[in-house]
Design an enzyme around this catalytic site. Structure first.
Site, PDB file in Angstrom:
ATOM      1  N   LEU A   8       0.844  -1.200   0.000  1.00  0.00           N
ATOM      2  CA  LEU A   8       0.000   0.000   0.000  1.00  0.00           C
ATOM      3  C   LEU A   8       0.876   1.247   0.000  1.00  0.00           C
ATOM      4  O   LEU A   8       1.655   1.455   0.921  1.00  0.00           O
ATOM      5  CB  LEU A   8      -0.890   0.022   1.248  1.00  0.00           C
ATOM      6  CG  LEU A   8      -1.823  -1.171   1.441  1.00  0.00           C
ATOM      7  CD1 LEU A   8      -2.623  -0.992   2.729  1.00  0.00           C
ATOM      8  CD2 LEU A   8      -2.742  -1.317   0.244  1.00  0.00           C
ATOM      9  N   ARG A  15       2.300  13.861   6.953  1.00  0.00           N
ATOM     10  CA  ARG A  15       3.146  14.177   8.109  1.00  0.00           C
ATOM     11  C   ARG A  15       4.611  14.396   7.715  1.00  0.00           C
ATOM     12  O   ARG A  15       5.404  14.890   8.498  1.00  0.00           O
ATOM     13  CB  ARG A  15       3.022  13.063   9.167  1.00  0.00           C
ATOM     14  CG  ARG A  15       1.675  13.060   9.871  1.00  0.00           C
ATOM     15  CD  ARG A  15       1.392  11.779  10.637  1.00  0.00           C
ATOM     16  NE  ARG A  15       0.888  10.721   9.767  1.00  0.00           N
ATOM     17  CZ  ARG A  15       0.495   9.514  10.199  1.00  0.00           C
ATOM     18  NH1 ARG A  15       0.560   9.210  11.478  1.00  0.00           N
ATOM     19  NH2 ARG A  15       0.043   8.612   9.337  1.00  0.00           N
ATOM     20  N   GLY A  76      -8.726   5.430   2.348  1.00  0.00           N
ATOM     21  CA  GLY A  76      -8.332   4.574   3.465  1.00  0.00           C
ATOM     22  C   GLY A  76      -7.694   3.267   3.015  1.00  0.00           C
ATOM     23  O   GLY A  76      -7.821   2.859   1.860  1.00  0.00           O
ATOM     24  N   GLU A 154      -8.055   2.554  15.947  1.00  0.00           N
ATOM     25  CA  GLU A 154      -7.111   3.570  15.481  1.00  0.00           C
ATOM     26  C   GLU A 154      -6.907   4.650  16.538  1.00  0.00           C
ATOM     27  O   GLU A 154      -7.836   4.949  17.316  1.00  0.00           O
ATOM     28  CB  GLU A 154      -7.609   4.191  14.172  1.00  0.00           C
ATOM     29  CG  GLU A 154      -7.550   3.254  12.983  1.00  0.00           C
ATOM     30  CD  GLU A 154      -6.158   2.664  12.770  1.00  0.00           C
ATOM     31  OE1 GLU A 154      -5.192   3.430  12.647  1.00  0.00           O
ATOM     32  OE2 GLU A 154      -6.034   1.425  12.745  1.00  0.00           O
ATOM     33  N   ASN A 227       6.350   7.871   9.334  1.00  0.00           N
ATOM     34  CA  ASN A 227       5.302   8.848   9.058  1.00  0.00           C
ATOM     35  C   ASN A 227       5.839  10.269   8.982  1.00  0.00           C
ATOM     36  O   ASN A 227       5.255  11.123   8.345  1.00  0.00           O
ATOM     37  CB  ASN A 227       4.205   8.771  10.122  1.00  0.00           C
ATOM     38  CG  ASN A 227       3.493   7.430  10.075  1.00  0.00           C
ATOM     39  OD1 ASN A 227       3.074   6.980   9.009  1.00  0.00           O
ATOM     40  ND2 ASN A 227       3.400   6.769  11.206  1.00  0.00           N
TER      41      ASN A 227
HETATM   42  C1  UD1 Z   1      -1.899   2.201   9.677  1.00  0.00           C
HETATM   43  C2  UD1 Z   1      -2.958   1.362  10.375  1.00  0.00           C
HETATM   44  C3  UD1 Z   1      -2.612   1.291  11.865  1.00  0.00           C
HETATM   45  C4  UD1 Z   1      -1.221   0.745  12.059  1.00  0.00           C
HETATM   46  C5  UD1 Z   1      -0.196   1.522  11.244  1.00  0.00           C
HETATM   47  C6  UD1 Z   1       1.128   0.790  11.252  1.00  0.00           C
HETATM   48  C7  UD1 Z   1      -5.011   1.822   9.127  1.00  0.00           C
HETATM   49  C8  UD1 Z   1      -6.313   2.512   9.117  1.00  0.00           C
HETATM   50  N1  UD1 Z   1      -4.239   1.999  10.204  1.00  0.00           N
HETATM   51  O1  UD1 Z   1      -1.991   3.524  10.208  1.00  0.00           O
HETATM   52  O2  UD1 Z   1      -3.545   0.430  12.519  1.00  0.00           O
HETATM   53  O3  UD1 Z   1      -0.883   0.772  13.430  1.00  0.00           O
HETATM   54  O4  UD1 Z   1      -0.612   1.624   9.870  1.00  0.00           O
HETATM   55  O5  UD1 Z   1       2.130   1.526  10.618  1.00  0.00           O
HETATM   56  O6  UD1 Z   1      -4.693   1.092   8.200  1.00  0.00           O
HETATM   57  N2  UD1 Z   1      -2.558   4.047   1.940  1.00  0.00           N
HETATM   58  C9  UD1 Z   1      -3.094   3.791   0.681  1.00  0.00           C
HETATM   59  N3  UD1 Z   1      -4.346   4.233   0.405  1.00  0.00           N
HETATM   60  C10 UD1 Z   1      -5.112   4.897   1.310  1.00  0.00           C
HETATM   61  C11 UD1 Z   1      -4.565   5.142   2.589  1.00  0.00           C
HETATM   62  C12 UD1 Z   1      -3.286   4.707   2.879  1.00  0.00           C
HETATM   63  O7  UD1 Z   1      -2.456   3.184  -0.162  1.00  0.00           O
HETATM   64  O8  UD1 Z   1      -6.241   5.244   0.971  1.00  0.00           O
HETATM   65  C13 UD1 Z   1      -1.198   3.573   2.222  1.00  0.00           C
HETATM   66  C14 UD1 Z   1      -0.257   4.685   2.647  1.00  0.00           C
HETATM   67  O9  UD1 Z   1       0.380   5.229   1.518  1.00  0.00           O
HETATM   68  C15 UD1 Z   1       0.704   3.970   3.570  1.00  0.00           C
HETATM   69  C16 UD1 Z   1      -0.105   2.826   4.147  1.00  0.00           C
HETATM   70  O10 UD1 Z   1      -1.245   2.688   3.318  1.00  0.00           O
HETATM   71  O11 UD1 Z   1       1.828   3.446   2.889  1.00  0.00           O
HETATM   72  C17 UD1 Z   1      -0.549   3.093   5.586  1.00  0.00           C
HETATM   73  O12 UD1 Z   1      -1.233   4.329   5.624  1.00  0.00           O
HETATM   74  P1  UD1 Z   1      -0.938   5.388   6.763  1.00  0.00           P
HETATM   75  O13 UD1 Z   1      -1.778   6.578   6.506  1.00  0.00           O
HETATM   76  O14 UD1 Z   1       0.502   5.575   6.977  1.00  0.00           O
HETATM   77  O15 UD1 Z   1      -1.598   4.586   8.009  1.00  0.00           O
HETATM   78  P2  UD1 Z   1      -1.291   4.832   9.533  1.00  0.00           P
HETATM   79  O16 UD1 Z   1      -2.052   6.005  10.002  1.00  0.00           O
HETATM   80  O17 UD1 Z   1       0.159   4.811   9.788  1.00  0.00           O
HETATM   81 CA    CA Z   2       2.002   4.653   8.523  1.00  0.00          CA
END
Ligand code: UD1
Ligand code: CA
Length: 418
Positions: A8, A15, A76, A154, A227
């Site tokens: 992902l 951030r 998400g 979360e 992050n």
């Molecule tokens: C996420 C998890 C959290 C976990 C943490 C670990 C969710 C909702 N939360 O939070 O439980 O503790 O990772 O590091 O998943 N991304 C997409 N498409 C989207 C949103 C995000 O591809 O629509 C990708 C981002 O680019 C990233 C990854 O998913 O590489 C995680 O997203 P991020 O926003 O960093 O999630 P966290 O808030 O860190």
């Molecule tokens: Ca993250």
């Protein structure tokens, strides 16, 4: 143990406060997303899929060896899986590992362990958790009195008591896709951020009578998500410490590992010595007995045995054995230094072949030039080869001694051959 991996990486990474998408930021010269893709490939993933979106003109080339899925609107991590579902189904993926593009320190062995644990238990969802001192920002792992997994909450949705939990979701999962796709149909976005959360799949699976394994990983460092830039620096220090430690155990001398930065793909033979304030990145390899540094930067270069590179910069250069470079030389792409040759002080060389035993000792620019064997270039020489429209090659034959010639253009005329 067949499985595929989905990375992902569509989010902006707000951030980071950057123009550049988060996963394009680098640790030791390698973009975050590449660390993750390479770990998946090393673990034996049949296919790797990447979900890209934000800044895709930058991220797509970094993931060009994967199946790219575009998520235009990032609603998400759960939504990212909804977007990917069709491609995953078309590829017939049964067991799917999901990783975040911002978790660069994850090891291939950990992915393999997760998949084997998942398959031998026959779980629907397996996820890696970790205990951290500061759980800020992470999803909290909620368990019942028997320590059985209940749900992931979360940070932004957590109550005061949930915020105190320091076991968190690492964002590393293994799914049975039949269950996953079934659950995705019911996924809601009724939370503080209005996002579809992939972690919610775990609690929904339990509610439908499925099996969820929340496995506590020993090494929290390995699962640290990047992050912001503070975490980027921390992860870089950790990655660097690991890499340097392995090289030292393999027989490389690094007297001050805290000031030496070596990329993950660099290859060093035993008895190489890396002196302080030196950076080695990309596909660089260095042969036994060579001494690099202090204060040198080498990227994508091949260095033979018993060479010395002192206070110099090498980019896409090739050094055969017993070559001496610096102090303060700049070897640019296409430079080949043959056995026993020398590029000395304040010397810049570009796209040139410096023959065996030939020397460019002081204050010279050598571009688009072929030097034969045992040529000696006098101080302050320039091979200038640009006539305003074309660049011409300069060739200087074996044994030539270019003494100081005051006008550089005269040198180039003299030396140019038809
Ligand atoms: C996420 C998890 C959290 C976990 C943490 C670990 C969710 C909702 N939360 O939070 O439980 O503790 O990772 O590091 O998943 N991304 C997409 N498409 C989207 C949103 C995000 O591809 O629509 C990708 C981002 O680019 C990233 C990854 O998913 O590489 C995680 O997203 P991020 O926003 O960093 O999630 P966290 O808030 O860190
Ligand atoms: Ca993250």
């Amino acid at each position: 143990m067949g499985f595929s991996t989905l990375v992902l990486a569509a989010g902006a990474g707000t951030r980071m406060k950057s123009q550049k998408p988060k996963v394009a930021h680098e640790i030791l010269g390698k973009p975050l997303i590449r660390w993750v893709i390479d770990a998946a490939l090393e673990a034996g993933s049949d296919e790797v899929f990447t979900v890209l979106g934000h800044g895709r003109e930058i991220t797509e080339p970094l993931a060009s060896d994967t199946n790219i899925i575009i998520q235009d609107e990032q609603l998400g991590t759960g939504h990212a899986l909804m977007i990917a579902q069709q491609s995953l189904e078309a590829a017939g993926v049964d067991t799917l590992v999901v990783l975040s593009g911002d978790t660069p320190l994850l090891r291939a062995a950990t992915i393999q362990d997760l998949v084997s644990a998942h398959l031998s238990r026959g779980a629907d969802v397996s996820l890696l958790t970790m205990c951290v001192e500061d759980p800020t920002g992470y999803g909290r792992i909620v368990r019942d009195e028997q320590e059985d997994f209940l749900s992931i909450v979360e940070h932004k949705d957590a109550s005061a008591s949930e915020l105190a939990i320091n076991e968190v979701n690492s964002g590393v999962y293994c799914f049975n896709t039949a269950n996953l796709f079934d659950i995705l149909k019911d996924l809601q976005n009724d939370n503080t951020q209005g996002e579809y959360y992939l972690p919610d799949v775990a609690a929904l699976t339990l509610a439908q009578g499925g099996d969820v394994a929340a496995l506590l990983a020993e090494d929290a460092y390995e699962l640290a998500g990047i992050n912001d830039r503070v975490q980027l620096a921390e992860a870089t220090a950790e990655a660097s410490w690991r890499i340097n430690t392995q090289h030292m155990l393999d027989g490389v001398t690094i007297i001050d590992p805290s000031s030496v930065w070596i990329g993950p793909d660099v290859k060093l033979a035993s008895d190489v010595e890396i002196l302080p304030l030196t950076t080695l990145t990309g596909n660089t390899s260095i042969g036994s007995g060579s001494i690099i540094g202090p204060m040198s930067r080498v990227s994508d270069s091949v260095i033979g045995e018993n060479c010395v590179v002192d206070d110099s910069v090498l980019i896409e250069a090739v050094l055969e054995d017993m070559v001496s470079v610096g102090p303060r030389a700049y070897l640019r792409p296409g430079t080949i230094m043959r056995v026993g040759s020398k590029a000395g002080t304040h010397v810049e060389i570009k796209k040139s072949d410096i023959g065996p035993g030939s020397k460019v000792p002081h204050l010279s620019y050598i571009g688009d030039t072929e030097l034969g064997e045992n040529v000696n270039i006098g101080a302050g020489s320039i091979t200038c080869n640009y006539d305003g429209a074309n660049k011409h090659a300069t060739r200087i034959g074996d044994g030539a001694l270019l003494a100081v010639i005051p006008c550089s253009s005269r040198l180039s005329l003299w030396a140019r051959m038809p």
